[in-house]
Design an enzyme around this catalytic site. Structure first.
Site, mmCIF file in Angstrom:
data_model
loop_
_atom_site.group_PDB
_atom_site.id
_atom_site.type_symbol
_atom_site.label_atom_id
_atom_site.label_comp_id
_atom_site.label_asym_id
_atom_site.label_seq_id
_atom_site.Cartn_x
_atom_site.Cartn_y
_atom_site.Cartn_z
ATOM 1 N N ASP A 39 6.119 12.986 -10.189
ATOM 2 C CA ASP A 39 6.125 13.084 -8.719
ATOM 3 C C ASP A 39 7.439 12.516 -8.184
ATOM 4 O O ASP A 39 7.480 11.424 -7.635
ATOM 5 C CB ASP A 39 4.908 12.328 -8.167
ATOM 6 N N LEU A 40 8.507 13.268 -8.365
ATOM 7 C CA LEU A 40 9.831 12.779 -7.961
ATOM 8 C C LEU A 40 10.249 13.312 -6.591
ATOM 9 O O LEU A 40 11.296 12.955 -6.074
ATOM 10 C CB LEU A 40 10.871 13.136 -9.026
ATOM 11 N N LYS A 41 9.456 14.210 -6.046
ATOM 12 C CA LYS A 41 9.704 14.760 -4.693
ATOM 13 C C LYS A 41 11.183 15.056 -4.491
ATOM 14 O O LYS A 41 11.849 14.511 -3.593
ATOM 15 C CB LYS A 41 9.190 13.811 -3.622
ATOM 16 N N ASP A 74 1.272 3.978 -9.777
ATOM 17 C CA ASP A 74 2.254 3.333 -8.895
ATOM 18 C C ASP A 74 2.361 1.858 -9.249
ATOM 19 O O ASP A 74 1.857 0.983 -8.525
ATOM 20 C CB ASP A 74 1.852 3.547 -7.426
ATOM 21 N N THR A 95 21.348 21.106 -7.643
ATOM 22 C CA THR A 95 20.806 19.839 -8.158
ATOM 23 C C THR A 95 19.301 19.951 -8.398
ATOM 24 O O THR A 95 18.776 19.396 -9.374
ATOM 25 C CB THR A 95 21.123 18.700 -7.165
ATOM 26 N N HIS A 153 14.541 16.559 -3.385
ATOM 27 C CA HIS A 153 15.010 17.172 -2.135
ATOM 28 C C HIS A 153 16.531 17.085 -2.175
ATOM 29 O O HIS A 153 17.114 16.020 -1.945
ATOM 30 C CB HIS A 153 14.447 16.394 -0.943
ATOM 31 N N ASP A 154 17.186 18.211 -2.485
ATOM 32 C CA ASP A 154 18.637 18.156 -2.666
ATOM 33 C C ASP A 154 19.202 19.570 -2.512
ATOM 34 O O ASP A 154 18.484 20.488 -2.099
ATOM 35 C CB ASP A 154 18.936 17.577 -4.074
ATOM 36 N N ILE A 155 20.455 19.751 -2.852
ATOM 37 C CA ILE A 155 21.015 21.098 -2.796
ATOM 38 C C ILE A 155 20.422 21.912 -3.969
ATOM 39 O O ILE A 155 19.981 21.328 -4.972
ATOM 40 C CB ILE A 155 22.560 21.081 -2.878
ATOM 41 N N GLN A 158 -1.818 5.544 4.376
ATOM 42 C CA GLN A 158 -2.099 6.979 4.508
ATOM 43 C C GLN A 158 -2.694 7.279 5.884
ATOM 44 O O GLN A 158 -3.557 6.539 6.348
ATOM 45 C CB GLN A 158 -3.099 7.427 3.427
ATOM 46 N N LYS A 179 0.044 10.587 -13.016
ATOM 47 C CA LYS A 179 1.160 10.910 -12.125
ATOM 48 C C LYS A 179 2.151 9.753 -12.157
ATOM 49 O O LYS A 179 1.798 8.609 -11.892
ATOM 50 C CB LYS A 179 0.637 11.117 -10.699
ATOM 51 N N THR A 218 1.116 12.820 3.366
ATOM 52 C CA THR A 218 -0.188 12.397 3.906
ATOM 53 C C THR A 218 -0.086 11.117 4.723
ATOM 54 O O THR A 218 -1.019 10.749 5.408
ATOM 55 C CB THR A 218 -1.200 12.183 2.756
ATOM 56 N N GLY A 242 -5.145 7.090 -6.444
ATOM 57 C CA GLY A 242 -4.332 5.897 -6.638
ATOM 58 C C GLY A 242 -5.152 4.655 -6.362
ATOM 59 O O GLY A 242 -6.017 4.262 -7.138
ATOM 60 N N ARG A 243 -4.925 4.079 -5.181
ATOM 61 C CA ARG A 243 -5.551 2.796 -4.874
ATOM 62 C C ARG A 243 -7.069 2.862 -4.780
ATOM 63 O O ARG A 243 -7.732 1.841 -4.967
ATOM 64 C CB ARG A 243 -4.921 2.228 -3.602
ATOM 65 N N ARG A 258 -9.737 8.795 -0.419
ATOM 66 C CA ARG A 258 -10.410 7.507 -0.233
ATOM 67 C C ARG A 258 -11.923 7.739 -0.250
ATOM 68 O O ARG A 258 -12.397 8.775 0.212
ATOM 69 C CB ARG A 258 -10.040 6.888 1.119
#
Ligand code: C5P
Length: 234
Positions: free
Chosen positions: A69-71, A22, A78, A73-75, A186, A44, A126, A206-207, A177
């Protein structure tokens, strides 16, 4: 089409962790990766980095697994096209939102068909607190029936989801974590050991790693805890 997956899921390259890159530029992402040394991990690429650096960076990342990780959410049309493009790009994993519905998830699976790209359905983020257990389970079942190869969920929901969908779906858990770590944005976090114990196949780091004073040591510690957790020792 309903696909019943019964063979135990295996993360791409057998990795147990995906490093969440990120970061705003490919230069920074690659510099951060170099600090980690040689541990076997996937990477990722999420919305921030993909929007900035896009396909050229993904092609450049020679990791043990590339998780886009594009998540989505569409028709359905697409979502199918997005999955086809991710497959052509060589992504090992692509996320879509389970809340796009079974037709959308099935369309993404169809778009990736014949490639090595696996579609992961994100259940509930999350960062969302409260009692989400019922919603996670419903979305997990729906996505599994729509042919998703795997699911993303917080650690505390993993065991029940595994029971609901069986061994063949890849369960990936973010919100990781260390016991003394800061949760940031989170809401539902858990340690690497508990993620392993609860049946996650792989975790997202990640962090907890990149924010540590010594990221390579933090990564080694997280991987060791995860392995112990999988053996029931937390
Ligand atoms: O830094 P941190 O460990 O919180 O990063 C978590 C990563 O996992 C972020 O890249 C975030 O977009 C992603 N993610 C998440 N929750 C989900 C799905 C993905 O936090 N349900």
């Amino acid at each position: 089409m309903t696909t019943i997956r019964t063979r135990p899921a295996r993360p791409p390259g057998g990795v147990r962790a995906f490093l969440a890159l990120d970061f705003p530029t490919s230069r920074e992402a690659l510099a951060q990766l170099r600090r980690l040394g040689g541990a076997r991990c996937g990477v990722k690429v999420g919305l921030e980095l993909f929007t900035a650096a896009g396909p050229p960076l993904v092609r450049r990342l020679k990791a043990d697994g590339v998780f886009l990780d594009l998540k989505v959410h569409d028709i359905p049309h697409t979502m199918e096209g997005a999955a086809r493009s991710a497959a052509e790009l060589g992504a090992d994993l692509l996320t879509v939102h389970a809340t796009a519905g079974p037709r959308g998830v099935a369309a993404a699976v169809a778009g990736a068909r014949g490639s090595g790209t696996q579609i992961l359905a994100v259940t509930v983020l999350t960062s969302e607190g409260g009692d989400v257990a019922g919603r996670v389970l419903r979305l997990a079942r729906e996505s599994a029936a729509a042919g998703a190869h795997g699911l993303v969920m917080s650690v505390e929901a993993a065991r029940a989801a595994r029971r609901a969908v069986g061994p063949g779906l890849l369960l990936v858990t973010p919100g990781i974590r260390f016991a003394d770590g800061v949760a940031h944005d989170q809401a539902r976090v858990a340690t690497p050991g508990v993620a392993g114990r609860e049946g996650a196949d792989a975790m997202v780091l990640g962090r907890a790693v990149f924010g540590a004073a010594d990221p390579a040591a933090a990564l080694a510690r997280a991987l060791a805890q995860f392995r112990s957790g999988r053996r029931g020792r937390v």
